[in-house]
Design a protein around this motif. Structure first.
Motif, PDB file in Angstrom:
ATOM      1  N   SER A   1       0.830  -1.197   0.000  1.00 53.57           N
ATOM      2  CA  SER A   1       0.000   0.000   0.000  1.00 53.57           C
ATOM      3  C   SER A   1       0.866   1.249   0.000  1.00 53.57           C
ATOM      4  O   SER A   1       0.931   1.975  -0.979  1.00 53.57           O
ATOM      5  N   CYS A   2       1.610   1.487   1.100  1.00 53.57           N
ATOM      6  CA  CYS A   2       2.273   2.791   1.248  1.00 53.57           C
ATOM      7  C   CYS A   2       3.591   2.914   0.492  1.00 53.57           C
ATOM      8  O   CYS A   2       3.990   3.991   0.100  1.00 53.57           O
ATOM      9  N   ARG A   3       4.283   1.814   0.288  1.00 58.14           N
ATOM     10  CA  ARG A   3       5.624   1.780  -0.315  1.00 58.14           C
ATOM     11  C   ARG A   3       6.644   2.609   0.468  1.00 58.14           C
ATOM     12  O   ARG A   3       7.623   3.094  -0.082  1.00 58.14           O
TER      13      ARG A   3
ATOM     14  N   ALA B   1       7.323   1.737   4.149  1.00 61.07           N
ATOM     15  CA  ALA B   1       7.555   1.062   5.421  1.00 61.07           C
ATOM     16  C   ALA B   1       6.664   1.570   6.552  1.00 61.07           C
ATOM     17  O   ALA B   1       7.085   1.673   7.705  1.00 61.07           O
ATOM     18  N   ILE B   2       5.431   1.911   6.213  1.00 58.88           N
ATOM     19  CA  ILE B   2       4.500   2.429   7.219  1.00 58.88           C
ATOM     20  C   ILE B   2       3.263   1.536   7.378  1.00 58.88           C
ATOM     21  O   ILE B   2       2.799   1.287   8.476  1.00 58.88           O
ATOM     22  N   CYS B   3       2.719   1.035   6.263  1.00 56.34           N
ATOM     23  CA  CYS B   3       1.438   0.317   6.366  1.00 56.34           C
ATOM     24  C   CYS B   3       1.606  -1.129   6.847  1.00 56.34           C
ATOM     25  O   CYS B   3       0.682  -1.726   7.372  1.00 56.34           O
ATOM     26  N   GLY B   4       2.783  -1.700   6.636  1.00 59.64           N
ATOM     27  CA  GLY B   4       3.062  -3.054   7.130  1.00 59.64           C
ATOM     28  C   GLY B   4       2.485  -4.165   6.269  1.00 59.64           C
ATOM     29  O   GLY B   4       2.457  -5.315   6.691  1.00 59.64           O
TER      30      GLY B   4
ATOM     31  N   CYS C   1       3.473  -5.250   3.069  1.00 62.98           N
ATOM     32  CA  CYS C   1       4.269  -5.859   1.992  1.00 62.98           C
ATOM     33  C   CYS C   1       5.291  -6.866   2.519  1.00 62.98           C
ATOM     34  O   CYS C   1       6.269  -7.160   1.825  1.00 62.98           O
TER      35      CYS C   1
ATOM     36  N   CYS D   1       9.162  -3.302   0.436  1.00 65.66           N
ATOM     37  CA  CYS D   1       9.282  -1.937  -0.087  1.00 65.66           C
ATOM     38  C   CYS D   1      10.528  -1.230   0.422  1.00 65.66           C
ATOM     39  O   CYS D   1      10.936  -0.221  -0.141  1.00 65.66           O
TER      40      CYS D   1
HETATM   41 FE1  FES Z   1       3.571  -0.322   3.201  1.00 66.02          FE
HETATM   42 FE2  FES Z   1       5.710  -1.770   2.492  1.00 66.02          FE
HETATM   43  S1  FES Z   1       4.068  -1.109   1.249  1.00 66.02           S
HETATM   44  S2  FES Z   1       5.097  -1.168   4.492  1.00 66.02           S
END
Ligand code: FES
Length: 267
Positions: free
Chosen positions: A70-72, A74-77, A79, A91
């Motif tokens: 989602s966020c690319r 390292a925030i949404c967790g 991937c 990411c």
């Molecule tokens: Fe969100 Fe990697 S895409 S933590």
């Protein structure tokens, strides 16, 4: 005379283009009896993450490849995956770190360990979500407080008690790293215990008694064999292994205090 065509921005001449093999564990539940690997040769630049490499495969080789992101940043967790056997956020993992000039370079990418695979790199998190809910991950007020009484005041020292444990992004890399969770999926596990600890340490919270039963249960902290690999792979330095160990002490104290006084134990 014809003008020389300018090179498209970001494109390298073929002779300078670097390639890496990405071996992806594929599993299509509609057609596969078991997961199997497929290898793709992916061109990359030094700023490309493993997630971007996988996206390249989806865009250019096989649109059915399935993964979460989602966020690319390292925030949404979302991937998380096993990259060369280690749980990582794809990411923030760069292809260049797996490449050596003049060698056949290959990255293996697999679904997170210890979770059932839904499809390709997507795993079923429903067991983890149940565990998160079970730790009551919210402030349970010590006593009712009216709006007129105003906000809760905390000192910087009180905030510091739980601050580190607020950084968890629920990426579940710690579960993929935990050998005990692999053996016993009922174990509450490092991430949920870190969150439980975050609320137990909050001076506004009065719910530790409710949470103690779970900590001391058969699925609780004593399942942990203190390998601490969970803390090693945590991308946010939450140190869930420390949260588990601190709560082993708390659960033991609670056990003895209950013997000494009927009113003893966690509050
Ligand atoms: Fe969100 Fe990697 S895409 S933590």
């Amino acid at each position: 005379r014809q003008a020389k065509k300018p090179m498209r921005k970001g494109r390298l001449p073929m002779s300078e283009q670097k390639f890496i093999e990405i071996e992806v564990l594929r599993y299509l539940p509609e057609s596969d009896e078991a997961p199997h690997s497929e290898v793709y040769k992916v061109p990359f630049t030094n700023d490309m993450s493993v997630l971007q490499g996988i996206q390249y495969i989806k865009d250019n080789f096989d649109g059915t490849l399935t993964f979460r992101w989602s966020c690319r940043m390292a925030i949404c967790g979302s991937c998380g995956m096993m990259i060369n056997g280690i749980p990582k956020l794809s990411c923030e993992t760069f292809i260049r770190d797996y490449y050596q000039e003049g060698q056949t370079n290959r990255i293996t990418v697999e679904a997170l360990s210890h979770f059932p695979i839904d499809k390709d790199l997507v795993v079923d998190f429903s067991g983890f979500i149940d565990k998160l809910e079970s730790v009551h991950p919210y402030i349970i007020p010590k006593e009712p407080r009216t709006l007129e009484e105003g906000e809760y005041i905390q000192t910087p020292a009180q905030v510091q008690e739980y601050m580190q444990f607020t950084s968890c992004i629920n990426c579940t890399l710690c579960y993929a790293a935990c050998p005990q969770y692999g053996l016993n999926p009922d174990f509450i596990g490092p991430g949920a215990i870190a969150l439980l600890h975050r609320y137990n340490m909050d001076s506004r919270d009065g719910g530790s008694k409710q949470r103690m039963e779970l900590l001391a249960s058969e699925e609780g902290v004593y399942v942990c064999s203190a390998v601490a690999y969970c803390s090693e792979v945590c991308p946010k330095h939450v140190d869930p292994g420390n949260a588990v160990n601190l709560n082993k002490i708390e659960a033991a104290k609670d056990y003895f205090l209950r013997f000494l006084s009927p009113k003893g134990g966690a509050q």
